[in-house]
Motif scaffolding. Structure first.
Motif, PDB file in Angstrom:
ATOM      1  N   UNK A  62       0.826  -1.159   0.087  1.00 26.44           N
ATOM      2  CA  UNK A  62      -0.052   0.146  -0.001  1.00 26.44           C
ATOM      3  C   UNK A  62       0.916   1.426   0.057  1.00 26.44           C
ATOM      4  N   UNK A  63       1.800   1.263   0.683  1.00 27.10           N
ATOM      5  CA  UNK A  63       2.903   2.373   0.870  1.00 27.10           C
ATOM      6  C   UNK A  63       3.548   2.667  -0.597  1.00 27.10           C
ATOM      7  N   UNK A  64       3.953   1.510  -1.096  1.00 29.40           N
ATOM      8  CA  UNK A  64       4.408   1.503  -2.540  1.00 29.40           C
ATOM      9  C   UNK A  64       3.527   2.335  -3.455  1.00 29.40           C
ATOM     10  N   UNK A  65       2.154   1.830  -3.414  1.00 23.46           N
ATOM     11  CA  UNK A  65       1.122   2.187  -4.327  1.00 23.46           C
ATOM     12  C   UNK A  65       1.022   3.974  -4.079  1.00 23.46           C
ATOM     13  N   UNK A 228       3.759   4.626   7.348  1.00 24.10           N
ATOM     14  CA  UNK A 228       3.555   3.154   8.208  1.00 24.10           C
ATOM     15  C   UNK A 228       2.919   3.632   9.706  1.00 24.10           C
ATOM     16  N   UNK A 229       1.974   2.649   9.927  1.00 29.45           N
ATOM     17  CA  UNK A 229       1.362   2.733  11.260  1.00 29.45           C
ATOM     18  C   UNK A 229       2.413   2.673  12.479  1.00 29.45           C
ATOM     19  N   UNK A 230       2.134   3.390  13.579  1.00 28.40           N
ATOM     20  CA  UNK A 230       2.929   3.357  14.816  1.00 28.40           C
ATOM     21  C   UNK A 230       2.839   1.733  15.442  1.00 28.40           C
ATOM     22  N   UNK A 293       8.408   1.439 -11.386  1.00 27.64           N
ATOM     23  CA  UNK A 293       8.331   0.369 -10.420  1.00 27.64           C
ATOM     24  C   UNK A 293       8.953   0.967  -8.977  1.00 27.64           C
ATOM     25  N   UNK A 294       8.027   1.005  -8.174  1.00 29.47           N
ATOM     26  CA  UNK A 294       8.343   1.583  -6.874  1.00 29.47           C
ATOM     27  C   UNK A 294       8.770   0.223  -6.059  1.00 29.47           C
TER      28      UNK A 294
END
Length: 612
Positions: A62-65, A228-230, A293-294
């Motif tokens: 999800x972070x990469x997207x 990112x979540x803590x 690409x990530x």
């Protein structure tokens, strides 16, 4: 129909075995359930860990997207911003002709506002003016002008594009190319400048390194968005709190292009170990200015921290482990208790059989001799007296055996209570020896009594002690020596009285020991033999007896506040020894002391010798 005694005994034994089997099955089932539960919990934790690791990887995807999408949007906005001087003036009736210098100045300001990485982007600007014959003449500024090879390569790509595309088409506003120039991905954006008739009179464009631009846009995302979540942390009081959000600097991000070029965006991406951590995600992005690409990753310790946050807390694991251990402990305790009960039951059955055997012989003698006397078959008064003495001796032997059983039962219920009285120690010891005289004669053994307490030159010693207890101690020790010693041995009974000095509080101590010539007691068994129903095997089988003699001795000595011990006699045999205070104090806590064997005292005069 009433069952006969044999069938009743068999039925009782089967019922007892059935109850024991059910109990063992229940304990085994409990253990199996506890072990199965522990296995299932462990499997659940393992599955939970796998799910937590997958959740971390999904979050990285999800972070990469998010990173790729935002970077692509910023690239499209940046390209439109660079071409806006052309797009914003087209169709205006009062517009002034746009010069390349003005276009380049506006683009340089835009690049400077977007990033400090102007050198890496290598922005260049061009203008293609259309001549009457359809030819295009080029003007260059920026990196396109300073690097002739770079400028020619870009212009060649643009001219090929104009050969394929109708630049006069009304709907055409922006053209985008993605050539690889000098091995570097480049973005070339173009917008036509139109005349009053709508035809393109010039073509303005900008060219810059695509990797540097995307790197700048990804950097903006990393610094502006918590990706990112803590993970949670747990305090010692068990309350869960959120930590400060993870710094995005721990996030490794790099871009990969179709040419295979990889461009590390964040500082963490330079470490090769982070890409082997197992917490890696890859996502292909298609944007207006082309695809890329990530690749996103976090270090192994950061990933494990997220996984640990999703796992049960330390207090939960401790609680579950405690429950499992408690259940296992109860099951083991029940098994040990059942085993102990089984052993006690076996010991009691053996005890009953032994007592029955011990009673049978003297009772048979008493019955036979009394019946003979009643029938008047004695040949002389002397023979009748011998038979009467034998009956009396066997009766006293039965009394000794019965006394042992009663003392043990009394000690099991509420403890033995001593009744000290002023006692002639010599008389008590000789009385005890007389009670076992017949057993000694049957084994051709000799009992010798020595010691200062029974020395005839000074008279027998006296003291406050329970005479019946001392008599039972001597009898039990001598019977034990006769059972385990060889035929024809000499059993030595030593009775000494030690007077403490007045400085030490005064008082007297009775030391009583019995030495045999048997095999001795192994060190490993010197604690066990004082327990009830314990009989050591001699020659592969235990000698006859109830197994209560030494246990009763221990109880009697403990009630007097004395000590008991056993050790080897130098040469051969065992020495059983007790120490009793010759006073009438309140009972004290007894202790057992094993003393090393010492050399026998100097020879003393034998004052009693029986059984030869």
């Amino acid at each position: 129909m009433r069952l006969d005694p044999m069938r009743q005994t068999l039925r009782s034994a089967l019922a007892r075995r059935g109850r024991e089997t059910v109990a063992w099955l229940a304990i085994g089932g409990t253990l199996a359930v506890m072990l199965f539960t522990a296995h299932q919990v462990r499997q659940g934790w393992a599955q939970r860990r796998v799910a937590a690791e997958q959740a971390v990887r999904d979050q990285l995807t999800t972070t990469a997207v998010l990173i790729g999408t935002e970077a692509a949007k910023m690239s499209a906005l940046e390209l439109r911003s660079l071409l806006w001087p052309v797009l914003g003036t087209n169709g205006s009736p009062n517009r002034r002709p746009l010069t390349l210098d003005a276009f380049a100045r506006a683009g340089a300001g835009q690049v400077a506002a977007m990033s400090d990485d102007r050198g890496a982007a290598r922005p260049g600007y061009f203008r293609l003016a259309r001549r009457r014959r359809g030819e295009w003449t080029a003007e260059l500024r920026g990196a396109l002008a300073t690097d002739s090879a770079y400028g020619r390569a870009v212009l060649d790509e643009v001219r090929r594009w104009t050969g394929r595309v109708d630049v006069d088409r009304p709907g055409l506003r922006i053209g985008i190319l993605h050539p690889n120039v000098q091995g570097v991905p480049v973005v070339v954006g173009m917008a036509p400048e139109r005349g009053a008739d709508g035809r393109a009179v010039a073509l303005f464009g900008v060219a810059y390194a695509r990797s540097a631009a995307l790197r700048t846009h990804v950097g903006h995302v990393l610094h502006g968005v918590s990706l990112l979540p803590a993970p949670a942390r747990e305090r010692s009081d068990g309350v869960t709190h959120d930590r400060a959000r993870v710094d995005n600097a721990a996030l490794a991000v790099r871009l990969r292009y179709a040419t295979g070029l990889r461009d590390a965006v964040s500082a963490a991406a330079a470490d090769d170990a982070v890409w082997r951590s197992g917490f890696v995600a890859t996502r292909a992005i298609e944007g207006p200015d082309g695809g890329f690409t990530v690749e996103v990753a976090v270090p192994a310790h950061v990933g494990r921290r997220y996984v640990a946050a999703a796992m049960p807390s330390a207090s939960e694991r401790l609680m579950l482990g405690g429950v499992l251990l408690l259940g296992l402990g109860f099951a083991v305790a029940a098994a040990l208790g059942l085993r102990r009960q089984y052993r006690l039951a076996e010991a009691r059955r053996t005890f009953v059989a032994a007592v029955s055997h011990e009673l049978r012989t003297p009772l048979a003698h008493v019955n036979a001799l009394s019946e003979t006397l009643l029938l008047g078959r004695a040949e002389s008064p002397e023979q009748a007296q011998r038979w009467l003495r034998a009956i009396h001796r066997e009766g006293r032997r039965l009394s000794v055996l019965t006394e042992n059983v009663l003392l043990h039962a009394r000690g099991e219920r509420r403890g033995i209570r001593a009744a000290p009285q002023w006692t002639d120690l010599g008389a008590v010891v000789h009385d005890a020896v007389s009670l076992v005289e017949a057993q000694a004669q049957a084994r051709a053994a000799r009992i010798v009594v020595v010691g200062t307490a029974v020395d005839g030159t000074t008279g027998s010693a006296r003291g406050w002690v329970d005479a019946a207890a001392v008599r039972q101690i001597v009898i039990n020790f001598i019977e034990n020596a006769l059972k385990f010693g060889p035929d024809g041995q000499t059993v030595t009974v030593t009775v000494d009285v030690e007077h403490a000095p007045a400085a030490d509080g005064g008082g007297s101590l009775l030391r009583l020991s019995v030495d045999d010539e048997g095999p001795g007691v192994p060190p490993a068994d010197r604690d066990r033999i004082w327990q009830p129903f314990v009989r050591l095997a001699e020659g592969g089988s235990a000698p006859a007896g109830t197994g209560l003699g030494l246990s009763v001795v221990r109880q009697l000595v403990a009630e007097h506040g004395g000590r008991w011990s056993v050790c080897d006699v130098p040469g051969r045999g065992a020495r059983f020894r007790v120490e009793l205070p010759l006073a009438a104090p309140a009972p004290i806590v007894a202790e057992r002391v094993d003393e090393p064997a010492t050399s026998p005292a100097a020879p003393r005069r034998t004052i009693a010798a029986t059984g030869r």
